[in-house]
Design a protein around this motif. Sequence first.
Motif, PDB file in Angstrom:
ATOM      1  N   VAL A 104      54.502   5.166 103.315  1.00  0.00           N
ATOM      2  CA  VAL A 104      54.446   4.559 104.645  1.00  0.00           C
ATOM      3  C   VAL A 104      52.980   4.457 105.057  1.00  0.00           C
ATOM      4  CG1 VAL A 104      55.134   4.712 107.059  1.00  0.00           C
ATOM      5  CG2 VAL A 104      56.679   5.546 105.278  1.00  0.00           C
ATOM      6  N   ARG A 105      52.511   3.212 105.281  1.00  0.00           N
ATOM      7  CA  ARG A 105      51.113   2.979 105.654  1.00  0.00           C
ATOM      8  C   ARG A 105      50.850   3.395 107.100  1.00  0.00           C
ATOM      9  NH1 ARG A 105      51.014  -2.240 106.211  1.00  0.00           N
ATOM     10  NH2 ARG A 105      53.165  -2.615 105.552  1.00  0.00           N
ATOM     11  N   ASP A 137      42.678  -1.228 101.415  1.00  0.00           N
ATOM     12  CA  ASP A 137      41.575  -2.164 101.577  1.00  0.00           C
ATOM     13  C   ASP A 137      41.652  -3.165 100.428  1.00  0.00           C
ATOM     14  OD1 ASP A 137      39.167  -3.524 101.601  1.00  0.00           O
ATOM     15  OD2 ASP A 137      37.942  -1.751 102.000  1.00  0.00           O
ATOM     16  N   ASN A 138      42.206  -4.340 100.694  1.00  0.00           N
ATOM     17  CA  ASN A 138      42.399  -5.331  99.639  1.00  0.00           C
ATOM     18  C   ASN A 138      41.087  -5.862  99.087  1.00  0.00           C
ATOM     19  OD1 ASN A 138      45.439  -5.957  99.357  1.00  0.00           O
ATOM     20  ND2 ASN A 138      45.137  -5.939 101.567  1.00  0.00           N
ATOM     21  N   GLU A 139      40.069  -5.923  99.919  1.00  0.00           N
ATOM     22  CA  GLU A 139      38.779  -6.452  99.466  1.00  0.00           C
ATOM     23  C   GLU A 139      38.156  -5.558  98.401  1.00  0.00           C
ATOM     24  OE1 GLU A 139      34.369  -7.673 101.272  1.00  0.00           O
ATOM     25  OE2 GLU A 139      36.038  -7.220 102.629  1.00  0.00           O
ATOM     26  N   ASN A 140      38.192  -4.248  98.623  1.00  0.00           N
ATOM     27  CA  ASN A 140      37.583  -3.300  97.687  1.00  0.00           C
ATOM     28  C   ASN A 140      38.568  -2.745  96.660  1.00  0.00           C
ATOM     29  OD1 ASN A 140      34.747  -3.051  98.599  1.00  0.00           O
ATOM     30  ND2 ASN A 140      35.705  -2.378 100.513  1.00  0.00           N
ATOM     31  N   GLY A 141      39.866  -2.904  96.910  1.00  0.00           N
ATOM     32  CA  GLY A 141      40.861  -2.435  95.958  1.00  0.00           C
ATOM     33  C   GLY A 141      41.077  -0.942  95.994  1.00  0.00           C
ATOM     34  N   THR A 183      44.198  12.293  95.815  1.00  0.00           N
ATOM     35  CA  THR A 183      42.909  12.098  96.491  1.00  0.00           C
ATOM     36  C   THR A 183      41.702  12.458  95.623  1.00  0.00           C
ATOM     37  OG1 THR A 183      43.191  14.287  97.507  1.00  0.00           O
ATOM     38  CG2 THR A 183      43.862  12.373  98.801  1.00  0.00           C
ATOM     39  N   ASN A 184      41.913  13.006  94.423  1.00  0.00           N
ATOM     40  CA  ASN A 184      40.782  13.213  93.508  1.00  0.00           C
ATOM     41  C   ASN A 184      40.384  11.921  92.803  1.00  0.00           C
ATOM     42  OD1 ASN A 184      43.312  13.559  92.072  1.00  0.00           O
ATOM     43  ND2 ASN A 184      42.153  14.320  90.315  1.00  0.00           N
ATOM     44  N   ASN A 185      41.124  10.849  93.069  1.00  0.00           N
ATOM     45  CA  ASN A 185      40.828   9.528  92.531  1.00  0.00           C
ATOM     46  C   ASN A 185      40.186   8.688  93.634  1.00  0.00           C
ATOM     47  OD1 ASN A 185      40.932   6.860  91.567  1.00  0.00           O
ATOM     48  ND2 ASN A 185      42.873   7.182  90.509  1.00  0.00           N
ATOM     49  N   GLY A 186      39.012   8.126  93.367  1.00  0.00           N
ATOM     50  CA  GLY A 186      38.330   7.328  94.372  1.00  0.00           C
ATOM     51  C   GLY A 186      39.147   6.153  94.874  1.00  0.00           C
ATOM     52  N   HIS A 187      40.066   5.661  94.055  1.00  0.00           N
ATOM     53  CA  HIS A 187      40.948   4.582  94.501  1.00  0.00           C
ATOM     54  C   HIS A 187      41.801   5.006  95.689  1.00  0.00           C
ATOM     55  CE1 HIS A 187      40.199   1.485  91.503  1.00  0.00           C
ATOM     56  NE2 HIS A 187      40.208   2.404  90.560  1.00  0.00           N
ATOM     57  N   GLU A 188      41.951   6.305  95.882  1.00  0.00           N
ATOM     58  CA  GLU A 188      42.807   6.814  96.957  1.00  0.00           C
ATOM     59  C   GLU A 188      42.005   7.363  98.133  1.00  0.00           C
ATOM     60  OE1 GLU A 188      46.129   6.701  96.895  1.00  0.00           O
ATOM     61  OE2 GLU A 188      46.482   6.107  94.816  1.00  0.00           O
ATOM     62  N   TRP A 189      40.659   7.258  98.073  1.00  0.00           N
ATOM     63  CA  TRP A 189      39.832   7.828  99.153  1.00  0.00           C
ATOM     64  C   TRP A 189      38.545   7.018  99.340  1.00  0.00           C
ATOM     65  CZ3 TRP A 189      41.422  11.999 102.173  1.00  0.00           C
ATOM     66  CH2 TRP A 189      40.477  12.504 103.087  1.00  0.00           C
ATOM     67  N   GLY A 190      38.701   5.728  99.592  1.00  0.00           N
ATOM     68  CA  GLY A 190      37.548   4.901  99.926  1.00  0.00           C
ATOM     69  C   GLY A 190      36.490   4.800  98.863  1.00  0.00           C
ATOM     70  N   GLY A 191      36.861   4.980  97.602  1.00  0.00           N
ATOM     71  CA  GLY A 191      35.924   4.835  96.497  1.00  0.00           C
ATOM     72  C   GLY A 191      35.281   6.118  96.035  1.00  0.00           C
ATOM     73  N   VAL A 192      35.141   7.098  96.939  1.00  0.00           N
ATOM     74  CA  VAL A 192      34.445   8.347  96.603  1.00  0.00           C
ATOM     75  C   VAL A 192      35.303   9.536  97.030  1.00  0.00           C
ATOM     76  CG1 VAL A 192      32.361   9.728  96.923  1.00  0.00           C
ATOM     77  CG2 VAL A 192      32.213   7.228  96.954  1.00  0.00           C
ATOM     78  N   PRO A 193      35.908  10.247  96.096  1.00  0.00           N
ATOM     79  CA  PRO A 193      36.744  11.390  96.484  1.00  0.00           C
ATOM     80  C   PRO A 193      35.918  12.475  97.162  1.00  0.00           C
ATOM     81  CG  PRO A 193      36.446  11.325  94.096  1.00  0.00           C
ATOM     82  CD  PRO A 193      35.867  10.056  94.636  1.00  0.00           C
TER      83      PRO A 193
END
Length: 433
Positions: A104-105, A137-141, A183-193
């Motif tokens: 859920v977003r 964030d679709n722009e940054n993926g 959240t240890n994956n940058g894809h899940e935390w704005g690029g930088v965990p």
Amino acid sequence: MNMSDTPSNDTPIPIEDEITIEEIQAYQRFGAWVILGGLLVVFIGMSVQAWFSSQDIQANAIGKMGVHLLLDDGRNQWDTSLWAEHMAYAGDIASENGIAVQLVRSNDLDPTRWQVFMDLANEHSLTPVLRLATTFDNENGWWLAPEPDADGSYAQWGENYATFINSLEWHSDSKHVILLNETNNGHEWGGVPDPAAYANFVVDVSNVLRREVEGIVILNGAFDLNLPNTNGEVFPDSPVQLIDANSYMDAMEAAQPNVFARFDIWNSHPYALNIRAHPNEQVYGFDFMNGASDTTVALPEGIYNRGINGYMWERWKLEQLGYNVADWSVMLTETGWRHSDPVDPTSADSAPDYPSPEQVAEYYQLAFNGGEDTTFIAWNDDAQVIAVAPFALNGVPEEWSHTNLLRVTSDGTVTGTYTPFDTLANLAGTSDE
């Protein structure tokens, strides 16, 4: 509780002449406080016993076999008019009261929309588990990192989630939620965990949920157990940084001591090795890049972090951090394999050498029930594992064709099932025996 000897009620208590009325009243007040304190101890004892009893009931009431749905994957959403059909298939694949995990977003905390999911889960005897997320964030993926409040806390996130949770009719006393994801994956935390920030988020949000939501059951955002540590640099051909789960958990604990005690149930994503391999194939190890410190240590025999029993490494790690995990139940809210028979051959999850659907079905059969010459612990034989949700049922085929258990067209029509779905549906009727 040890009971000390006390005088009989008939035994006179001598009072010296010099004791004043005020002193007698003080003794009486003291006695009243002693009685009140004793009652409080009894009450607390009963409350603790009731809490543990409720945890046992909660665990026993959940069916072992569930499923992870993709009614909304953060980027793509099926129209709610399709949900009834998809949820009916979820009911077929799960055992009685099996978990139905759904993201859920934070920009879609619409109780009217999500009550449809809650009611369908109840109709099909499923236990809803809401994976609370931020916004994609679709722009940054990547998923945006949660912005802290002006005071640096994440209390407003807790308030927003609490308001949403309380606005839903749950059809049960327990309300299961997951605080973000991998959240240890940058894809899940704005690029930088950021393990310290996630630890702070957990503390602040859990404080609000405990205070404001009756029956809340909080799960951790599961970790990606396969990631390397890129030491502050982006992974090759990727825009994001990564941190291995071992280093990440250490940093969380350092930032917020006892942070993992905030969770009622441990959440894990123990995928098959390379999302392809036979369940027997499990390994232990972490990868360190760009000069990152190697934090691996020798483990007891039979403990692995990569493979279908990867949650056993997490439990071992928690013990090393000082936690007593003996009575800590585990939910596998994502696990499984990808297959080689896509509806859309160009889907985003395409890669070579996936097993056939028939092989994946065999692997699920083994993973749940074991077999001859198996070297892993079957999920049905592990009492700590109270729920397993294969990933995933019904994503859009442009993204999830190799992952889906249902054959779904781009307009959401279900045209059939894959062999793994059929095997899991058969297992669902016997998994609790």
